[in-house]
Write a protein that holds these residues in place. Structure first.
Motif, PDB file in Angstrom:
ATOM      1  N   LEU A  11       1.917   1.159   1.657  1.00  0.00           N
ATOM      2  CA  LEU A  11       1.014   0.916   0.527  1.00  0.00           C
ATOM      3  C   LEU A  11       0.628  -0.563   0.437  1.00  0.00           C
ATOM      4  O   LEU A  11      -0.558  -0.904   0.399  1.00  0.00           O
ATOM      5  CB  LEU A  11       1.701   1.373  -0.767  1.00  0.00           C
ATOM      6  N   THR A  12       1.631  -1.444   0.423  1.00  0.00           N
ATOM      7  CA  THR A  12       1.298  -2.870   0.292  1.00  0.00           C
ATOM      8  C   THR A  12       0.547  -3.358   1.526  1.00  0.00           C
ATOM      9  O   THR A  12      -0.397  -4.143   1.406  1.00  0.00           O
ATOM     10  CB  THR A  12       2.567  -3.727   0.084  1.00  0.00           C
ATOM     11  N   ALA A  13       0.933  -2.869   2.708  1.00  0.00           N
ATOM     12  CA  ALA A  13       0.256  -3.326   3.924  1.00  0.00           C
ATOM     13  C   ALA A  13      -1.202  -2.867   3.928  1.00  0.00           C
ATOM     14  O   ALA A  13      -2.091  -3.610   4.348  1.00  0.00           O
ATOM     15  CB  ALA A  13       0.984  -2.810   5.156  1.00  0.00           C
TER      16      ALA A  13
ATOM     17  N   ILE B 106      -6.846  -4.730   3.421  1.00  0.00           N
ATOM     18  CA  ILE B 106      -8.270  -4.638   3.059  1.00  0.00           C
ATOM     19  C   ILE B 106      -8.698  -5.707   2.054  1.00  0.00           C
ATOM     20  O   ILE B 106      -9.872  -6.022   1.926  1.00  0.00           O
ATOM     21  CB  ILE B 106      -8.660  -3.231   2.533  1.00  0.00           C
ATOM     22  N   TYR B 107      -7.725  -6.305   1.342  1.00  0.00           N
ATOM     23  CA  TYR B 107      -8.058  -7.289   0.307  1.00  0.00           C
ATOM     24  C   TYR B 107      -8.795  -8.480   0.929  1.00  0.00           C
ATOM     25  O   TYR B 107      -8.279  -9.155   1.813  1.00  0.00           O
ATOM     26  CB  TYR B 107      -6.777  -7.744  -0.398  1.00  0.00           C
TER      27      TYR B 107
ATOM     28  N   THR C 236       0.619 -10.594   0.402  1.00  0.00           N
ATOM     29  CA  THR C 236       1.034  -9.214   0.638  1.00  0.00           C
ATOM     30  C   THR C 236       2.557  -9.135   0.748  1.00  0.00           C
ATOM     31  O   THR C 236       3.187  -8.237   0.189  1.00  0.00           O
ATOM     32  CB  THR C 236       0.391  -8.675   1.929  1.00  0.00           C
TER      33      THR C 236
ATOM     34  N   VAL D 187      -8.423  -3.763  -5.501  1.00  0.00           N
ATOM     35  CA  VAL D 187      -8.433  -4.256  -4.122  1.00  0.00           C
ATOM     36  C   VAL D 187      -9.711  -3.839  -3.399  1.00  0.00           C
ATOM     37  O   VAL D 187     -10.313  -4.628  -2.665  1.00  0.00           O
ATOM     38  CB  VAL D 187      -7.167  -3.776  -3.378  1.00  0.00           C
TER      39      VAL D 187
ATOM     40  N   LEU E 143      -3.135  -2.174   1.247  1.00  0.00           N
ATOM     41  CA  LEU E 143      -3.899  -2.961   0.266  1.00  0.00           C
ATOM     42  C   LEU E 143      -4.083  -4.389   0.768  1.00  0.00           C
ATOM     43  O   LEU E 143      -5.174  -4.958   0.662  1.00  0.00           O
ATOM     44  CB  LEU E 143      -3.186  -2.931  -1.089  1.00  0.00           C
ATOM     45  N   GLY E 144      -3.013  -4.948   1.349  1.00  0.00           N
ATOM     46  CA  GLY E 144      -3.105  -6.318   1.871  1.00  0.00           C
ATOM     47  C   GLY E 144      -4.064  -6.428   3.035  1.00  0.00           C
ATOM     48  O   GLY E 144      -4.688  -7.469   3.238  1.00  0.00           O
TER      49      GLY E 144
END
Ligand SMILES: [Cu+2]
Lengths: 477, 174
Positions: free
Chosen positions: A315-317, A322-323, B41, B24, A319-320
């Motif tokens: 999940l974090t990867a 595409i941010y 991240t 995001v 979102l990170g």
């Protein structure tokens, strides 16, 4: 690269993707028919309802397995030397199994639900006979044998390249910080290990039940049978997501320009998952009070710990990655990002239901299909659709047409609302697997049918368009 | 009660998740500093893992303190023992008129296939349940707090008339 070796494998992946699309669509139609029947909008008799329910369950589990293995085969094949013959053999067993399963259900009347809980297959009470039950269970066994061949080949190829599972899981990297295996190899190794074990256990219980059908004197303890069935079933269905998520690991970086790096917590999480997925299944037996207490407690605790690590990292990867990445949005990248939302969202009600006190009032209500439609329909199937679309576009980012945007949003909103209706019904104590609902429950099914129709229409558009892309070059060749 | 808690908690957490995705995705078409985003991240990953861990430990510990499983014999007199047996497709229950406020021990089993023995209250909400499995007796203890007509529904799929496997319990004040 050896072209002769590569081409047939690419062909197999295309055939897998095409079959997955068609079967997913058909099973979605079964789902729509079931919800409409429960809402008393269709005059379907309970006999047919429970046959459709059995077909929908086993069909979706099997096709999630086939679609997931298409993803795994396609990307793992870029790192290790997989022999295409095994992909075709898996497919042959799959199709033979499907014929037997469908025959058992729609010709033989078999309707014991996809979980074939012992001893229901032998107790059709006249609705189905033992040959129909044998056709169904034999068919499932054949699908399992095909999958087993597939995983044995991936195990062999991984060993050939990495020397041991420990290296393919990245354990050396934890110590040295050098030579991390790709994320795809780590995930594939975990799935290979757990599914070889799960399928062997599934084969044992299916064989025992097939023997019992014809020699009833050889009885099985029902609680042991239930343990084995859910161990097999849970690991298998869980693995479908772990295979399909490889599409996110491999394809999303092509859109964001940010590589999917392997770091130490990622290695830890996948190795921990490998153990926990095999031991989490007792959360399906929390209402079997005769089960040993330690298994109940283990079931609850591992429910919390098993789903969270890989998910939190993915999940974090995602979102990170595409941010502020200036990502190229098209149908593929949108489906893949959506799928991580669906998977994450589904884990929340799943973990809550893994709490014994909650399970006591939620077990076998529509809460259960609520959470698994979030992470299977909006998670796993969405990953497979994203992958299918990627293959259809010849593994390139393309534009995002107005129609595609409309269909994506229709699909996302309908599938989400559809799953929420299940959760809402479960919260209201509506049982799962009931052909006929009480009058006060009809409204839930009627509203859900509307969203089911939205899912079918949008998924059909997405799948049919992808099919066109997959089939066209084959015709030219 | 737990139904409402489960629903509210699920909805709130799913909504937070959706907000994170929307935020995001809205930011995704801009170009940012890759290294800075990667560092952020990593920080969010740590926060999420620690947050979830710190949240889950007390929840798991607390919810494990009140388990429904009967352990040992009930010593106190006045416990009512009820035998409940599932058949395709009906229930056989030794006593269907039960006292309010007294502990009831349901000894639940099945004559044929797996069934689910779920007690629904007068509002048709589940109050408790256990499985009815052949060859196994599951002991379910429950004390009814309100008089009224409760229903037993089968919650484990057991064949073509599964949905009609319903019966009633009459809980009366004494
Ligand atoms: Cu039943």
């Amino acid at each position: 690269m050896n072209m002769q070796k590569e081409m047939p494998a690419v062909g197999a992946v295309k055939v897998y993707a095409a079959i997955s699309g068609v079967v997913i669509l058909l099973m979605m139609l079964f789902g729509l028919v079931m919800r409409m029947t429960q809402g008393q909008m269709l005059p379907i008799e309970p006999e047919l309802f429970y046959q459709l329910m059995t077909a929908h369950g086993i069909g979706m589990v099997a096709i999630a397995g086939l679609g997931g293995s298409a993803v795994m085969w396609h990307f793992l094949g870029k790192y290790v030397n997989l022999r295409a013959g095994f992909a075709w053999a898996n497919l042959a067993f799959f199709l033979a199994g499907v014929v037997l399963v469908l025959g058992g259900i729609f010709l033989g009347g078999f309707a014991a639900a996809w979980t074939f809980l012992y001893p229901l297959p032998a107790n059709g009470m006249g609705q189905w006979g033992k040959h129909a039950a044998a056709a169904y269970m034999g068919g499932v066994l054949l699908v399992g044998v095909g999958m087993l061949l597939f995983y044995l080949e991936s195990a062999r190829a991984i060993m050939q390249k990495y020397g041991s599972f420990a290296r393919a899981l990245g354990w050396h990297f934890l110590r040295s910080g050098q030579d991390a295996p790709p994320a795809t190899v780590i995930a594939s190794t975990v799935v290979t290990i757990i599914n070889i074990i799960a399928i062997l256990i599934g084969a044992v219980i299916l064989t025992m039940m097939l023997v019992n059908l014809y020699v009833p004197e050889i009885a099985i303890h029902p609680l042991l049978a239930k343990n084995l069935i859910f161990l097999f079933g849970h690991v298998f269905i869980n693995s479908t997501i772990y295979m399909a998520v490889i599409a996110v690991y491999e394809i999303l970086p092509k859109y964001t320009g940010r590589p999917w790096n392997v770091y130490k917590p990622f290695v830890w999480a996948w190795s921990a998952t490998c153990l926990m997925v095999l031991t989490v299944y007792p959360h399906h037996l929390l209402m079997d009070y005769a089960q040993p207490l330690w298994m109940h407690i283990m079931g609850q605790i591992i429910s919390y710990t098993s789903s969270l690590p890989v998910l939190a990292l993915t999940l974090t990867a995602t979102l990170g990655s595409i941010y502020r990445s200036n990502i190229k949005w098209d149908l593929t990248s949108a489906l893949l990002v959506l799928s991580i939302f669906g998977w994450s969202a589904g884990v929340i009600p799943a973990v809550i239901d893994g709490t014994i006190a909650v399970n006591q009032v939620m077990h076998n209500t529509l809460w259960v299909p609520g959470h698994f439609h979030l992470y299977l329909l909006l998670g796993c199937v969405t990953m497979i659709l994203g992958f299918t679309n990627w293959i259809a576009n010849k593994e390139k980012a393309v534009g995002f047409s107005g129609l595609e945007k409309a269909m994506l949003w229709t699909f996302a909103c309908s599938a989400f609302a559809y799953a929420l209706m299940f959760l809402l019904s479960g919260q209201a104590s509506v049982p799962r697997r009931w052909a006929v609902h009480l009058p006060e429950w009809l409204v839930y099914s009627q509203i859900a049918s509307l969203f089911a129709a939205g899912v079918v229409i949008s998924a059909m558009t997405i799948i049919v368009r992808a099919m066109g892309g997959i089939i066209r070059p084959a015709r030219q060749a | 009660m737990y139904q409402q808690v489960a629903w509210m908690v699920s909805i709130v957490l799913i909504a937070l998740l959706a907000i994170a995705f929307f935020y995001v995705v809205r930011q995704s078409s801009r170009e940012g500093n890759g290294a800075a985003v990667a560092a952020a991240t990593g920080r969010w990953r740590g926060r999420l893992l620690w947050g979830v861990t710190l949240l889950c430990i007390p929840v798991v510990a607390y919810t494990l303190t009140e388990l429904p499983y009967a352990r040992g014999a009930i010593a106190n007199l006045g416990t009512v023992e009820v035998q409940a047996k599932g058949y395709q497709w009906y229930w056989e229950i030794s006593q269907t008129e039960l006292p309010v406020g007294k502990p009831i021990e349901f000894q639940v089993t099945s004559a044929d296939v797996n069934h689910g023995f779920a007690i629904y209250d007068t509002d048709m909400k589940i109050v408790t349940q256990t499985q009815a499995m052949p060859g196994v007796t599951n002991v379910l203890r429950h004390t009814f707090e309100k008089p009224g007509t409760y229903k037993i529904l089968c919650l484990e799929y057991c064949g073509v008339a599964h949905h009609s496997m319903m019966t009633e319990l009459h809980v009366v004040a004494q």
